[in-house]
Design an enzyme around this catalytic site. Structure first.
Site, PDB file in Angstrom:
ATOM      1  N   ASP A  13     -32.947  20.723 -19.073  1.00 18.59           N
ATOM      2  CA  ASP A  13     -32.640  21.345 -20.367  1.00 18.59           C
ATOM      3  C   ASP A  13     -33.569  20.873 -21.494  1.00 18.59           C
ATOM      4  O   ASP A  13     -33.159  20.795 -22.650  1.00 18.59           O
ATOM      5  CB  ASP A  13     -31.178  21.081 -20.786  1.00 18.59           C
ATOM      6  CG  ASP A  13     -30.199  21.622 -19.769  1.00 18.59           C
ATOM      7  OD1 ASP A  13     -30.523  22.629 -19.117  1.00 18.59           O
ATOM      8  OD2 ASP A  13     -29.115  21.027 -19.618  1.00 18.59           O
ATOM      9  N   LYS A  16     -37.720  24.058 -21.089  1.00 19.36           N
ATOM     10  CA  LYS A  16     -38.798  24.566 -20.215  1.00 19.36           C
ATOM     11  C   LYS A  16     -38.912  26.085 -20.345  1.00 19.36           C
ATOM     12  O   LYS A  16     -40.000  26.644 -20.398  1.00 19.36           O
ATOM     13  CB  LYS A  16     -38.498  24.201 -18.740  1.00 19.36           C
ATOM     14  CG  LYS A  16     -38.440  22.716 -18.479  1.00 19.36           C
ATOM     15  CD  LYS A  16     -38.018  22.399 -17.059  1.00 19.36           C
ATOM     16  CE  LYS A  16     -36.591  22.778 -16.726  1.00 19.36           C
ATOM     17  NZ  LYS A  16     -35.564  22.016 -17.449  1.00 19.36           N
ATOM     18  N   GLY A  40     -30.588  26.846 -15.990  1.00 17.55           N
ATOM     19  CA  GLY A  40     -30.325  27.824 -17.050  1.00 17.55           C
ATOM     20  C   GLY A  40     -31.446  27.669 -18.051  1.00 17.55           C
ATOM     21  O   GLY A  40     -31.542  26.637 -18.709  1.00 17.55           O
ATOM     22  N   HIS A  41     -32.340  28.643 -18.103  1.00 18.36           N
ATOM     23  CA  HIS A  41     -33.523  28.545 -18.962  1.00 18.36           C
ATOM     24  C   HIS A  41     -33.411  29.569 -20.083  1.00 18.36           C
ATOM     25  O   HIS A  41     -33.411  30.770 -19.836  1.00 18.36           O
ATOM     26  CB  HIS A  41     -34.793  28.785 -18.133  1.00 18.36           C
ATOM     27  CG  HIS A  41     -34.999  27.747 -17.066  1.00 18.36           C
ATOM     28  ND1 HIS A  41     -35.949  27.849 -16.092  1.00 18.36           N
ATOM     29  CD2 HIS A  41     -34.366  26.570 -16.840  1.00 18.36           C
ATOM     30  CE1 HIS A  41     -35.896  26.770 -15.314  1.00 18.36           C
ATOM     31  NE2 HIS A  41     -34.930  25.996 -15.747  1.00 18.36           N
ATOM     32  N   GLN A 225     -34.709  21.976 -13.551  1.00 14.94           N
ATOM     33  CA  GLN A 225     -34.139  20.629 -13.668  1.00 14.94           C
ATOM     34  C   GLN A 225     -35.146  19.693 -14.357  1.00 14.94           C
ATOM     35  O   GLN A 225     -35.882  20.144 -15.223  1.00 14.94           O
ATOM     36  CB  GLN A 225     -33.718  20.086 -12.288  1.00 14.94           C
ATOM     37  CG  GLN A 225     -32.464  20.738 -11.742  1.00 14.94           C
ATOM     38  CD  GLN A 225     -32.684  22.109 -11.130  1.00 14.94           C
ATOM     39  OE1 GLN A 225     -33.554  22.294 -10.299  1.00 14.94           O
ATOM     40  NE2 GLN A 225     -31.888  23.084 -11.519  1.00 14.94           N
TER      41      GLN A 225
HETATM   42  P1  GDP Z   1     -34.410  24.498 -19.998  1.00  9.04           P
HETATM   43  O1  GDP Z   1     -33.355  24.452 -18.959  1.00  9.04           O
HETATM   44  O2  GDP Z   1     -35.363  23.348 -19.931  1.00  9.04           O
HETATM   45  O3  GDP Z   1     -35.128  25.814 -20.046  1.00  9.04           O
HETATM   46  O4  GDP Z   1     -33.656  24.340 -21.401  1.00  9.04           O
HETATM   47  P2  GDP Z   1     -32.307  25.086 -21.852  1.00  9.04           P
HETATM   48  O5  GDP Z   1     -32.681  26.468 -22.209  1.00  9.04           O
HETATM   49  O6  GDP Z   1     -31.221  24.883 -20.890  1.00  9.04           O
HETATM   50  O7  GDP Z   1     -31.915  24.226 -23.131  1.00  9.04           O
HETATM   51  C1  GDP Z   1     -32.792  24.044 -24.202  1.00  9.04           C
HETATM   52  C2  GDP Z   1     -32.091  24.514 -25.477  1.00  9.04           C
HETATM   53  O8  GDP Z   1     -32.869  24.110 -26.604  1.00  9.04           O
HETATM   54  C3  GDP Z   1     -31.989  26.037 -25.573  1.00  9.04           C
HETATM   55  O9  GDP Z   1     -30.804  26.381 -26.217  1.00  9.04           O
HETATM   56  C4  GDP Z   1     -33.206  26.405 -26.409  1.00  9.04           C
HETATM   57  O10 GDP Z   1     -33.048  27.622 -27.092  1.00  9.04           O
HETATM   58  C5  GDP Z   1     -33.249  25.246 -27.370  1.00  9.04           C
HETATM   59  N1  GDP Z   1     -34.578  24.907 -27.895  1.00  9.04           N
HETATM   60  C6  GDP Z   1     -35.769  24.866 -27.253  1.00  9.04           C
HETATM   61  N2  GDP Z   1     -36.735  24.442 -28.072  1.00  9.04           N
HETATM   62  C7  GDP Z   1     -36.135  24.182 -29.263  1.00  9.04           C
HETATM   63  C8  GDP Z   1     -36.602  23.681 -30.514  1.00  9.04           C
HETATM   64  O11 GDP Z   1     -37.777  23.366 -30.703  1.00  9.04           O
HETATM   65  N3  GDP Z   1     -35.676  23.547 -31.502  1.00  9.04           N
HETATM   66  C9  GDP Z   1     -34.366  23.865 -31.347  1.00  9.04           C
HETATM   67  N4  GDP Z   1     -33.547  23.703 -32.381  1.00  9.04           N
HETATM   68  N5  GDP Z   1     -33.893  24.336 -30.179  1.00  9.04           N
HETATM   69  C10 GDP Z   1     -34.772  24.473 -29.156  1.00  9.04           C
HETATM   70  P1  IMO Z   2     -32.384  23.292 -15.964  1.00 11.16           P
HETATM   71  O1  IMO Z   2     -33.423  23.932 -15.067  1.00 11.16           O
HETATM   72  C1  IMO Z   2     -29.530  20.046 -16.569  1.00 11.16           C
HETATM   73  C2  IMO Z   2     -27.524  18.474 -13.011  1.00 11.16           C
HETATM   74  C3  IMO Z   2     -26.026  18.718 -12.902  1.00 11.16           C
HETATM   75  C4  IMO Z   2     -25.629  17.487 -12.116  1.00 11.16           C
HETATM   76  C5  IMO Z   2     -26.793  17.290 -11.150  1.00 11.16           C
HETATM   77  C6  IMO Z   2     -26.555  17.885  -9.763  1.00 11.16           C
HETATM   78  O2  IMO Z   2     -31.630  24.226 -16.813  1.00 11.16           O
HETATM   79  O3  IMO Z   2     -32.996  22.142 -16.709  1.00 11.16           O
HETATM   80  P2  IMO Z   2     -26.509  20.372  -8.799  1.00 11.16           P
HETATM   81  O4  IMO Z   2     -25.644  21.534  -9.157  1.00 11.16           O
HETATM   82  O5  IMO Z   2     -27.971  20.626  -8.986  1.00 11.16           O
HETATM   83  O6  IMO Z   2     -26.219  19.785  -7.461  1.00 11.16           O
HETATM   84  O7  IMO Z   2     -26.087  19.223  -9.865  1.00 11.16           O
HETATM   85  O8  IMO Z   2     -27.902  17.931 -11.748  1.00 11.16           O
HETATM   86  N1  IMO Z   2     -28.346  19.699 -13.209  1.00 11.16           N
HETATM   87  C7  IMO Z   2     -28.907  20.036 -14.378  1.00 11.16           C
HETATM   88  N2  IMO Z   2     -28.829  19.461 -15.593  1.00 11.16           N
HETATM   89  N3  IMO Z   2     -30.317  21.134 -16.389  1.00 11.16           N
HETATM   90  C8  IMO Z   2     -30.439  21.699 -15.167  1.00 11.16           C
HETATM   91  O9  IMO Z   2     -31.308  22.699 -14.913  1.00 11.16           O
HETATM   92  C9  IMO Z   2     -29.678  21.180 -14.102  1.00 11.16           C
HETATM   93  N4  IMO Z   2     -29.540  21.516 -12.799  1.00 11.16           N
HETATM   94  C10 IMO Z   2     -28.740  20.592 -12.266  1.00 11.16           C
HETATM   95  O10 IMO Z   2     -25.411  18.771 -14.167  1.00 11.16           O
HETATM   96  O11 IMO Z   2     -25.607  16.374 -12.964  1.00 11.16           O
HETATM   97 MG    MG Z   3     -31.273  24.471 -18.804  1.00 17.48          MG
END
Ligand code: GDP
Ligand code: IMO
Ligand code: MG
Length: 431
Positions: A13, A16, A40-41, A225
């Site tokens: 999270d 990416k 979840g991206h 991840q």
């Molecule tokens: P990922 O799994 O690495 O793709 O990240 P996620 O999408 O799960 O979580 C990142 C969160 O941070 C999302 O809600 C993005 O919209 C938010 N985000 C990303 N870059 C920025 C930033 O520079 N500032 C803020 N405020 N939010 C950001």
């Molecule tokens: P993105 O790509 C954050 C965490 C879960 C748990 C551990 C194992 O959005 O960054 P699993 O279901 O993979 O066996 O869970 O890994 N986890 C993540 N945490 N972002 C993710 O993906 C994750 N995918 C798995 O919360 O701790």
């Molecule tokens: Mg994510």
């Protein structure tokens, strides 16, 4: 020919999706190489928000090919939902390709995931998985009983393979969970139908990637991840069941490591984590609460509140070495506005001194106390800025400190979730 890998450099999270969408605009091919719908991206373009689970975050670039690679595990139900959602907002997915070698998630994997978490909870040791059957699907792959995308195209053998797997699962699953499974006939019919719908997307994607690299195209590899969730290098056992690290791009997409020119580590300006496991710089206090609320730090997949902590330089140094990072992208710099002081962890104090390595031992990690350096904060709102020069001096110093600790240049940083709120300092496609 340029192959650029984007990896998560904390516990997932890191943002990416946002960066891959941004870089994907100038890529010819984007490839997801690991994980499944545990990811979840999120991307935000013109106030429109999308949360992608399996489909590469380059999907919005109209002319690029999007590949779900062999290293992933695919739940076809999630994939079809995602395709429907994208079609619903006018996004064309004709340029999607799925590796014939990718493994398929079945309902029994999800039940097995539930059972393992239930068992572990009894000892107070649950992992806090996303409950998507990811671990069990990778277990079956390693056990050589997994069912791959190519198998969905062969109706004759699919039923046999599912039947064999059901026999195995009957021995493993508790009765209440086993009873939730559809019959062999129902399951086979469902997966044959998935195969029918997906057949035009399923192909030898490794060959497709090589062809593009040989044609001097730009190929972007999308990690899911994060490094600290890596099965080998993360905080085992509180990890996922794949290799999100840069090496995983080679095996999870079917390319040689020598093809990779840039390895970009995406991090937040602080740290977040969902699920259980060690987190030395965690702030269970008003600092953590404040960041969580400002940045809406709730899981994209599970909606769980994310745990929050200060930026961890020890972790980042380790991560830069494990992946061979060439570039860093620091997201969420805007979130830190308004803090009088900011802390960065520069060392772990243990009962045997300050350690220079990242501990493998859970016990040692639990007994590690972060040593912090305090930096002055800034009050200015960064979200509308368009250049590095506009940043307040203390925000520039903060980025410099991150570079100094990791030894990796900050090639871009981000000051909001929108694609436009990205400021690039170095070319991340150069040869
Ligand atoms: P990922 O799994 O690495 O793709 O990240 P996620 O999408 O799960 O979580 C990142 C969160 O941070 C999302 O809600 C993005 O919209 C938010 N985000 C990303 N870059 C920025 C930033 O520079 N500032 C803020 N405020 N939010 C950001
Ligand atoms: P993105 O790509 C954050 C965490 C879960 C748990 C551990 C194992 O959005 O960054 P699993 O279901 O993979 O066996 O869970 O890994 N986890 C993540 N945490 N972002 C993710 O993906 C994750 N995918 C798995 O919360 O701790
Ligand atoms: Mg994510």
């Amino acid at each position: 020919m340029t192959a650029t890998v984007v990896i998560g450099s904390q516990w997932g999270d890191e943002g990416k999706g946002k960066i891959i969408d941004f870089l994907g605009q100038s890529a010819d091919v984007t490839v997801r190489y690991s994980g499944g719908d545990n990811a979840g991206h999120s991307l935000v373009v013109n106030d429109q928000k999308l949360a992608l689970r399996l489909i590469p975050s380059g999907i919005l670039a109209p002319n690029s090919i999007c590949i779900i690679g062999n290293g992933t595990v695919i739940n076809p139900a999630t994939l079809l939902d995602e395709i429907k959602e994208l079609n619903g907002v006018g996004v064309n997915i004709d340029h999607l390709k799925i590796s014939d070698r990718a493994h398929i998630v079945f309902p029994y994997h999800i039940l097995q995931d539930q059972q393992q978490e239930r068992d572990r909870s009894k000892n107070g040791e649950k992992i806090g998985t996303t409950n998507k059957g990811i671990g069990p699907a990778y277990m079956d792959k390693m056990q050589r009983i997994g069912i791959r995308a190519i198998d969905l195209l062969d109706n004759e053998t699919l039923e046999e393979k599912i039947a064999f797997n059901l026999e195995q699962k009957k021995r493993i699953l508790d009765e209440d969970l086993w009873n939730q499974l559809p019959s062999l006939k129902e399951l086979t019919a469902q997966y044959i139908e998935y195969g029918e719908i997906l057949k035009d997307y399923i192909t030898d994607t490794s060959y497709l990637i090589h062809t593009n690299l040989n044609d001097n195209k730009r190929v972007l590899f999308e990690g899911a991840q994060g490094t600290m969730l890596d099965i080998d290098h993360g905080t085992y056992p509180f990890v996922t069941s794949s290799n999100p690290t840069a090496g995983g791009a080679a095996t999870g997409a079917g390319i040689g490591v020598t093809k990779i020119k840039h390895v970009i580590g995406v991090c937040k300006s602080y740290v977040s984590r969902v699920g259980e496991g060690p987190f030395p710089t965690e702030q269970i206090n008003e600092v953590g609460d404040r960041i969580r609320e400002i940045a809406h730090e709730y899981g994209t997949v599970t909606k769980r509140p994310r745990r929050i902590g200060w930026f961890d330089g020890v972790l980042m140094k380790y991560v830069s070495e494990v992946n061979g990072l060439t570039d860093l992208v620091v997201n969420c710099l805007d979130v830190l506005s308004g803090f009088k002081e900011l802390k960065i962890c520069t060392g772990y104090q243990t009962d045997h001194g300050v350690i220079k390595y990242y501990p493998a031992s859970e016990k040692e990690l639990k007994n590690s106390t972060p040593i912090y350096e305090t930096l002055p904060g800034w009050d200015e709102d960064l979200t509308q800025m368009t250049t590095y020069e506009e940043l307040p001096a203390n925000a520039k110093n903060y980025l410099k400190k991150i570079e100094e600790i990791t030894g990796v240049p900050v090639s871009a940083f981000s000051i909001g979730p929108d694609r436009e709120q990205t400021i690039v300092l170095n070319d991340m496609w150069s040869d």
